[in-house]
Design a protein around this motif. Structure first.
Motif, PDB file in Angstrom:
ATOM      1  N   GLN A   1       0.862  -1.166   0.000  1.00 19.66           N
ATOM      2  CA  GLN A   1       0.000   0.000   0.000  1.00 19.66           C
ATOM      3  C   GLN A   1       0.903   1.222   0.000  1.00 19.66           C
ATOM      4  N   ALA A   2       0.536   2.218  -0.798  1.00 25.48           N
ATOM      5  CA  ALA A   2       1.264   3.483  -0.810  1.00 25.48           C
ATOM      6  C   ALA A   2       0.350   4.558  -0.243  1.00 25.48           C
ATOM      7  N   ILE A   3       0.897   5.356   0.665  1.00 28.55           N
ATOM      8  CA  ILE A   3       0.154   6.477   1.209  1.00 28.55           C
ATOM      9  C   ILE A   3       0.883   7.739   0.781  1.00 28.55           C
ATOM     10  N   VAL A   4       0.150   8.618   0.108  1.00 27.60           N
ATOM     11  CA  VAL A   4       0.700   9.867  -0.393  1.00 27.60           C
ATOM     12  C   VAL A   4       0.202  10.978   0.521  1.00 27.60           C
ATOM     13  N   ALA A   5       1.135  11.654   1.186  1.00 23.49           N
ATOM     14  CA  ALA A   5       0.787  12.724   2.121  1.00 23.49           C
ATOM     15  C   ALA A   5       1.243  14.061   1.553  1.00 23.49           C
ATOM     16  N   ARG A   6       0.388  15.041   1.688  1.00 23.07           N
ATOM     17  CA  ARG A   6       0.701  16.367   1.139  1.00 23.07           C
ATOM     18  C   ARG A   6       1.827  17.034   1.912  1.00 23.07           C
ATOM     19  N   THR A   7       2.710  17.673   1.166  1.00 23.00           N
ATOM     20  CA  THR A   7       3.831  18.406   1.758  1.00 23.00           C
ATOM     21  C   THR A   7       3.602  19.911   1.736  1.00 23.00           C
ATOM     22  N   ASP A   8       2.515  20.344   1.104  1.00 25.55           N
ATOM     23  CA  ASP A   8       2.299  21.781   0.885  1.00 25.55           C
ATOM     24  C   ASP A   8       1.395  22.434   1.934  1.00 25.55           C
ATOM     25  N   ILE A   9       0.997  21.696   2.979  1.00 28.61           N
ATOM     26  CA  ILE A   9       0.050  22.268   3.940  1.00 28.61           C
ATOM     27  C   ILE A   9       0.613  22.379   5.347  1.00 28.61           C
ATOM     28  N   GLY A  10       1.869  22.012   5.550  1.00 29.40           N
ATOM     29  CA  GLY A  10       2.534  22.240   6.825  1.00 29.40           C
ATOM     30  C   GLY A  10       2.001  21.429   7.995  1.00 29.40           C
ATOM     31  N   MET A  11       1.687  20.161   7.777  1.00 32.75           N
ATOM     32  CA  MET A  11       1.252  19.313   8.887  1.00 32.75           C
ATOM     33  C   MET A  11       2.436  19.021   9.803  1.00 32.75           C
ATOM     34  N   GLY A  12       2.181  19.035  11.109  1.00 34.47           N
ATOM     35  CA  GLY A  12       3.177  18.590  12.057  1.00 34.47           C
ATOM     36  C   GLY A  12       3.351  17.081  11.974  1.00 34.47           C
ATOM     37  N   GLN A  13       4.380  16.562  12.629  1.00 25.72           N
ATOM     38  CA  GLN A  13       4.673  15.133  12.538  1.00 25.72           C
ATOM     39  C   GLN A  13       3.545  14.272  13.087  1.00 25.72           C
TER      40      GLN A  13
ATOM     41  N   LYS B   1       0.317  15.078  13.316  1.00 23.31           N
ATOM     42  CA  LYS B   1      -0.818  15.197  12.390  1.00 23.31           C
ATOM     43  C   LYS B   1      -0.569  14.332  11.168  1.00 23.31           C
ATOM     44  N   LEU B   2       0.640  14.382  10.626  1.00 24.37           N
ATOM     45  CA  LEU B   2       0.994  13.572   9.465  1.00 24.37           C
ATOM     46  C   LEU B   2       0.801  12.086   9.763  1.00 24.37           C
ATOM     47  N   ALA B   3       1.288  11.635  10.911  1.00 23.91           N
ATOM     48  CA  ALA B   3       1.164  10.221  11.269  1.00 23.91           C
ATOM     49  C   ALA B   3      -0.307   9.819  11.367  1.00 23.91           C
ATOM     50  N   ALA B   4      -1.131  10.666  11.968  1.00 24.40           N
ATOM     51  CA  ALA B   4      -2.550  10.346  12.108  1.00 24.40           C
ATOM     52  C   ALA B   4      -3.244  10.283  10.747  1.00 24.40           C
ATOM     53  N   GLN B   5      -2.923  11.209   9.859  1.00 20.24           N
ATOM     54  CA  GLN B   5      -3.569  11.231   8.548  1.00 20.24           C
ATOM     55  C   GLN B   5      -3.152  10.022   7.706  1.00 20.24           C
ATOM     56  N   VAL B   6      -1.897   9.633   7.803  1.00 19.18           N
ATOM     57  CA  VAL B   6      -1.416   8.438   7.099  1.00 19.18           C
ATOM     58  C   VAL B   6      -2.148   7.204   7.621  1.00 19.18           C
ATOM     59  N   ALA B   7      -2.323   7.127   8.932  1.00 17.68           N
ATOM     60  CA  ALA B   7      -3.043   5.988   9.518  1.00 17.68           C
ATOM     61  C   ALA B   7      -4.497   5.960   9.055  1.00 17.68           C
ATOM     62  N   HIS B   8      -5.154   7.118   9.039  1.00 15.42           N
ATOM     63  CA  HIS B   8      -6.536   7.184   8.555  1.00 15.42           C
ATOM     64  C   HIS B   8      -6.629   6.684   7.114  1.00 15.42           C
ATOM     65  N   ALA B   9      -5.716   7.144   6.272  1.00 18.85           N
ATOM     66  CA  ALA B   9      -5.742   6.751   4.861  1.00 18.85           C
ATOM     67  C   ALA B   9      -5.529   5.252   4.709  1.00 18.85           C
ATOM     68  N   SER B  10      -4.543   4.725   5.408  1.00 19.80           N
ATOM     69  CA  SER B  10      -4.235   3.302   5.297  1.00 19.80           C
ATOM     70  C   SER B  10      -5.429   2.445   5.686  1.00 19.80           C
ATOM     71  N   LEU B  11      -6.016   2.726   6.818  1.00 17.74           N
ATOM     72  CA  LEU B  11      -7.141   1.926   7.288  1.00 17.74           C
ATOM     73  C   LEU B  11      -8.356   2.069   6.368  1.00 17.74           C
TER      74      LEU B  11
END
Length: 112
Positions: A3-15, A17-27
């Motif tokens: 599985q590939a998770i693509v996270a945006r780099t242009d919106i300034g998420m903290g680490q 927040k990034l981890a939580a969003q990646v987890a949401h996408a994966s699940l």
């Protein structure tokens, strides 16, 4: 299988927040996959890669390509409780699916 998770780099998420969003996408993408794909991916170690995405537009374009190819996807929108405005698109998961199928969609992106 991966599985590939693509996270945006242009919106300034903290680490965090990034981890939580990646987890949401994966699940979310996992839940959309059929039972055979889920089982194969689980038995193979649930391989994941996290990649850099440039924009909301890019995530939607990649999602459309994956969906046309019958690959499970999930676009995540933030609820807006902390760092981002409600509805901000943060991440896209592609797969689980065979490595080459996922790579056909996300293979040109850089690792996060």
């Amino acid at each position: 299988m991966k599985q590939a998770i693509v996270a945006r780099t242009d919106i300034g998420m903290g680490q965090g927040k990034l981890a939580a969003q990646v987890a949401h996408a994966s699940l979310s993408a996992y839940e959309k996959a059929d039972s055979q794909l889920r089982d194969q991916w689980k038995q193979g170690g649930q391989k994941k890669v996290v990649l850099k995405g440039e924009s909301e537009r890019q995530l939607y374009e990649l999602s459309e390509i994956a969906e046309r190819d019958g690959i499970p996807t999930a676009v995540v929108r933030d609820a807006g409780h902390t760092q981002l405005e409600p509805g901000t698109v943060t991440a896209l998961a592609v797969g689980p699916a065979a490595d080459d199928r996922v790579d056909s969609v996300t293979g040109d992106l850089s690792l996060f």
